[in-house]
Design an enzyme around this catalytic site. Structure first.
Site, PDB file in Angstrom:
ATOM      1  NE  ARG A 154      -4.253  -1.577   2.122  1.00  0.00           N
ATOM      2  CZ  ARG A 154      -5.367  -1.249   1.483  1.00  0.00           C
ATOM      3  NH1 ARG A 154      -5.475  -0.052   0.942  1.00  0.00           N
ATOM      4  NH2 ARG A 154      -6.367  -2.092   1.403  1.00  0.00           N
ATOM      5  CD  GLU A 175      -4.459  -4.701   3.038  1.00  0.00           C
ATOM      6  OE1 GLU A 175      -5.548  -4.870   2.453  1.00  0.00           O
ATOM      7  OE2 GLU A 175      -3.889  -3.598   3.134  1.00  0.00           O
ATOM      8  CD  GLU A 191      -8.658  -0.780  -0.717  1.00  0.00           C
ATOM      9  OE1 GLU A 191      -8.378  -0.032   0.229  1.00  0.00           O
ATOM     10  OE2 GLU A 191      -8.943  -1.981  -0.588  1.00  0.00           O
ATOM     11  CG  ASP A 220     -12.310  10.260  -8.420  1.00  0.00           C
ATOM     12  OD1 ASP A 220     -12.889  11.005  -9.229  1.00  0.00           O
ATOM     13  OD2 ASP A 220     -12.025  10.591  -7.260  1.00  0.00           O
ATOM     14  CG  HIS A 223     -19.162 -10.199   0.873  1.00  0.00           C
ATOM     15  ND1 HIS A 223     -18.072 -10.480   1.655  1.00  0.00           N
ATOM     16  CD2 HIS A 223     -20.208 -10.883   1.426  1.00  0.00           C
ATOM     17  CE1 HIS A 223     -18.417 -11.306   2.636  1.00  0.00           C
ATOM     18  NE2 HIS A 223     -19.717 -11.550   2.519  1.00  0.00           N
ATOM     19  CB  CYS A 237     -15.741  -9.398  -4.918  1.00  0.00           C
ATOM     20  SG  CYS A 237     -14.126  -9.169  -4.158  1.00  0.00           S
TER      21      CYS A 237
END
Length: 929
Positions: free
Chosen positions: A582, A615, A626, A683, A895, A897
């Site tokens: 990240r 993660e 994400e 975005d 969820h 997904c």
């Protein structure tokens, strides 16, 4: 049978007693009373125009009599060389003075007409030499050609010759004048049988209709001059005539100047090669239809509909079996379609259900070159008809979609009454572009420049041995040398071509299969029709499905190849797997994608699977969303230095002085392509010019309006300034300055010695175009080239260019801007015991609808992994709200997904609101809650 009816039915107006009465009627005299009806006024002016034309050709060509002594005839040698405008003005003056007119000119005019209508004489006599009547007629013509007599206006002959078939049999045809006479006769006799028979006979025959409503002298300037002339042409003064001539000359000079300005230094407005002209007199045709619509009760409608059915079937058969060679002159078939498509009654019920489908089917068999000519004719001569005609075709398609019974075995692609209007609509689509504002095709160019040799990722692209497949080019667009990218401003907005009922009814999986069987769009008889080759009619949401199927098939193909490699002992990863941290997401993604590009760029077309180090999230789509969001947030951050932020438009632009390597910009291009390829919305906030450049068109001055409105308005003011003191007012040279993200000022000369060249009236257009070229293209060429090549690495084999315009690509990347949560509520499904009327669900939607927009975005991000609205609106999101146990202190979970929101059954609305706001504001990552 009434002999006069028979005369009209055969098209021989001269033989009719009714015609004779009309011709000799004092109503056609120039001295007629001022209280004539509108129709008689039209007939009078049309007859006057014919006499003026005869004076015109007498002045230009003469009567052919070498002994002519008429001072107003070129054959006498007493007429000086006149320009067409001068001859037209003098012809109007001679008409007003009732000057002498050589009678032989009547024969000359008739011969000119016969060139258009089949070379029969002006008296409508058959050209069959075996006919004694024909011999007498020919003798009469010969006799009249030997005399030169005065011809006062009171003897106006408004008749026109009938067309003759190759066998000498006369062919009926219509003109505005004939139609008005027929209407007068029908009103006087209180019977419309004559009109019904005439329309039925002319409109059922392609030969008759192709010879109807023709211009008498297409090259004559008389029409333009008469438009400016006073209503009463009697006793015009010489000053008035000179004014008319001067106005026409001024119009031509103005048009010529406009054309030159349009084609001057900077691509202000591109004028394609002159559109095809047409011999149909469009204004006369429209006046005729207007008069026809005034007939009470539409008594002729049924006969005209059946005539069009006969006409369309005949034309369809000829085009299908014999092709366009069944017509001696291809223009004749174009005349037929122009006359039919100009009919304002096509949208009424009986025409729409019966006649129009047949007309569309016949038009769909036109060869490509005639489709192109028809598009040019519609763009040039029929602009006012484009919108009504488009609406009529849309109405027909919608009617057939709604009333049809379609199954998996019989789809909308199999229905001729839907596909044929769609094919005709494509002609309108290109006519719409031609009728609007076009940029020159030179602005479209492929990226052929060599990449940097010191950049590993770009080097990997350059070393790719697989050549880039050619982009799809529509055959009709290629014939017209026009592309949708050339259209700066279409006559009608492109969205008016969308048909939502059709888009909803199409099963895109089957349509995609049809497209793959015929990707060229030829759609021959053995091929299946695909709406992907007519993408202008589909909404962006439906086209997105077509792109989705193409992407998924490529992904499955890569998986299958990986399986085969594993069988033969060369195992490969069936997915494009990225493992990133990240806090180092840019560096990690760059290294991973660089390795993929160097080893095998085709791996970019595998399904993306992202893993965040440390993660536990398993990527079924949500983790990828994400990943894209985080990488976009970081790389578009102005502090990163790759992009500049335009405060006025809230958009980002390439930093021309960026210190980042080309590989970083290539990465952004790959990310953008991967997002489209994996159906993920980003975005990002690019100005529209970025998407135009991605699709292959350079930026121009007009793109500055969206990129930097303040600058655009300043340059526009400069272009519109007409004063002689421009140098003192603007004090601008061809040297410009700009700043980078750190505020450093740079100077650039737009041309050699630009600092010493002041912008003036003569070079202001050049300055504006060079300025726009530098800002939008030259200054960021290196950065954008890398960005576009990264994008092409992922999208080069997809039908992106076929399906989407630049405006639609923006929707594809950024999603819809319409946050309508009522749509989301209607589309949401419920599971685990919840239903629409459950108290918790009612409380949930009540809370959501009262949220500010920013909180709504966070809710979308929490439940789906993205805060963007998919193409087509929130109704396409398919959110699922499931019960997650009884009331408790647990927060809602999701969820991402699968777009599933897990909601405990909270007892109170206040508790639901508290837990929901905490969840959407503080959740991040996987396994954090």
């Amino acid at each position: 049978m009434n002999p006069k009816d028979k005369a009209y039915r055969t098209g021989d107006g001269e033989a009719s007693s009714a015609s004779a009465t009309a011709l000799s009627s004092p109503e056609l005299s120039p001295s007629s009373p001022s209280n004539l009806s509108a129709e008689n006024d039209t007939m009078k002016r049309a007859a006057a125009k014919k006499l003026i034309e005869r004076y015109f050709y007498q002045l230009i060509d003469g009567c052919g009599n070498s002994n002519c002594d008429n001072e107003f005839c070129a054959s006498s040698g007493k007429v000086k060389n006149l320009t067409p405008n001068q001859a037209a003005a003098q012809a109007i003056q001679l008409f007003s003075q009732e000057a002498r007119l050589c009678d032989t000119q009547r024969t000359k005019v008739a011969r000119t007409q016969s060139d258009i209508r089949g070379k029969n004489n002006e008296f409508g006599i058959s050209t069959n030499s075996s006919s004694p009547e024909a011999s007498k007629g020919a003798e009469a013509v010969t006799t009249s050609s030997k005399t030169c007599t005065s011809f006062p206006k009171s003897e106006i002959d408004s008749s026109q010759p009938s067309s003759a078939s190759p066998q000498g049999k006369q062919v009926p045809f219509l003109t505005e004048e004939k139609l008005l006479k027929i209407l007068e006769t029908c009103k006087r006799e209180n019977s419309y049988s004559l009109l019904i028979r005439t329309l039925g006979e002319v409109y059922s025959s392609s030969v008759s209709l192709s010879q109807s409503f023709l211009k008498q002298h297409p090259d004559s300037p008389i029409d333009a001059m008469l438009d400016k002339a006073p209503k009463d042409l009697k006793n015009l003064k010489k000053e008035d005539v000179r004014t008319l001539e001067g106005d026409l000359d001024k119009d031509e000079d103005s048009q010529e100047a406009t054309d030159k300005a349009d084609c001057s230094e900077g691509c202000n407005s591109y004028k394609p090669s002159a559109p095809d002209d047409i011999s149909v007199d469009i204004p006369s045709l429209r006046r005729s239809y207007k008069a026809l619509l005034e007939v009470p009760g539409n008594v002729y409608e049924s006969a005209l509909v059946h005539a069009l059915l006969t006409l369309s079937s005949g034309v369809d058969l000829d085009l299908t079996v014999f092709g366009v060679t069944s017509w001696k002159n291809p223009e004749d078939i174009l005349n037929v379609f122009v006359i039919v498509l100009e009919m304002p009654m096509l949208g009424s019920s009986e025409y729409l259900e019966l006649a129009l489908p047949k007309v569309c089917k016949a038009a769909s068999h036109l060869p490509l070159n005639l489709q192109a000519r028809l598009a040019r004719i519609l763009a040039r001569h029929c602009k006012p008809r484009l919108k009504p005609l488009l609406e009529t075709l849309q109405q027909l398609i919608t009617l057939k979609v709604i009333s049809g019974h379609f199954t998996r075995d019989y789809c909308v692609q199999d229905e001729d009454h839907i596909t044929a209007p769609t094919k005709l609509m494509k002609v309108l689509y290109y006519a719409n572009m031609l009728a609007g504002e076009l940029d020159p095709p030179e602005l479209r160019q492929e990226d052929t420049s060599a990449p940097s040799t010191d950049d590993s990722l770009l080097g990997a692209i350059a070393s790719n041995k697989n050549p880039r497949p050619p982009q799809h080019e529509d055959p009709l667009g290629a014939e017209l040398h026009v592309n949708v990218l050339d259209s700066r401003k279409p006559y009608l907005h492109f969205t008016e071509f969308y048909n939502e009922p059709l888009s909803d009814a199409i099963e895109m999986d089957k349509d995609f299969a049809c497209y793959k069987s015929d990707p060229s769009g030829s759609s021959g008889s053995q091929k299946k029709f695909s709406f992907m080759n007519f993408a202008f009619i589909l909404t962006p949401a439906t086209k997105t499905l077509g792109l989705y199927y193409d992407n998924r098939i490529r992904m499955y193909s890569e998986r299958r190849m990986s399986f085969f490699h594993s069988v033969v002992g060369q195992p490969t990863n069936p997915y494009l797997r990225l493992k990133v941290r990240r806090d180092h997401i840019i560096d990690d993604a760059l290294v991973e994608l660089e390795m993929v590009a160097m080893e095998n760029p085709k791996d970019l077309k595998k399904q993306l699977v992202v893993e965040f180090e440390g993660e536990q999230g398993i990527d079924e789509g949500g983790v990828s969303k994400e990943f894209f969001q985080l990488i976009v947030e970081e790389i578009f951050n102005p502090d990163y230095g790759m992009f500049t932020f335009q405060l006025e438009t809230q958009t980002v632009w390439f930093n021309p002085t960026s210190f980042e390597s080309d590989a970083q910009f290539t990465l952004i291009g790959i990310v953008l392509g991967l997002a489209i390829y994996n159906n993920i919305i980003l975005d990002v906030h690019f100005p529209m010019v970025v998407y135009k450049k991605l699709m292959g068109k350079k930026g121009t001055y007009y793109d500055l309006e969206d990129w930097n409105p303040a600058l655009f308005n300043g340059l526009k003011e400069m272009l519109e300034y007409e004063g002689d003191d421009m140098e003192e007012i603007f004090v601008q040279t061809f040297r410009i300055c700009y700043q980078d993200v750190f505020g450093t000022t740079f100077f650039h000369e737009l041309k050699d010695g630009g600092d010493h060249i002041l912008v003036c009236q003569h070079n202001k257009r050049e300055f504006v175009d060079l300025y726009a070229e530098f800002l939008l293209n030259t200054s960021v060429e290196k950065q954008f080239r890398a960005f576009r090549r990264g994008f092409q690495m992922v999208t080069d084999e997809s039908p992106l260019h076929l399906l989407f315009r630049p405006e639609e690509v923006e929707q594809l990347v950024c999603g819809s801007k319409n946050f309508d949560f009522n749509e989301l509520e209607e589309a949401t499904e419920y599971d685990g015991g919840y239903a629409l009327d459950s108290p918790v669900i009612k409380n949930f939607w009540d809370i959501v609808h009262k949220m500010p927009l920013e909180s709504k975005r966070k809710l979308l991000q929490f439940a789906t992994g993205s805060d963007r609205v998919p193409v087509g609106g929130l109704s396409k999101l398919k959110l699922i709200i499931a019960r997650n146990g009884p009331d408790s202190d647990r927060l809602p979970t999701a969820h991402t997904c699968f777009n599933v929101l897990l909601l405990p059954e909270y007892e109170t609305k206040e508790k639901l609101n508290d837990r929901l706001m905490k969840a959407i504001n503080y959740s991040k990552g996987f396994g954090m809650l």
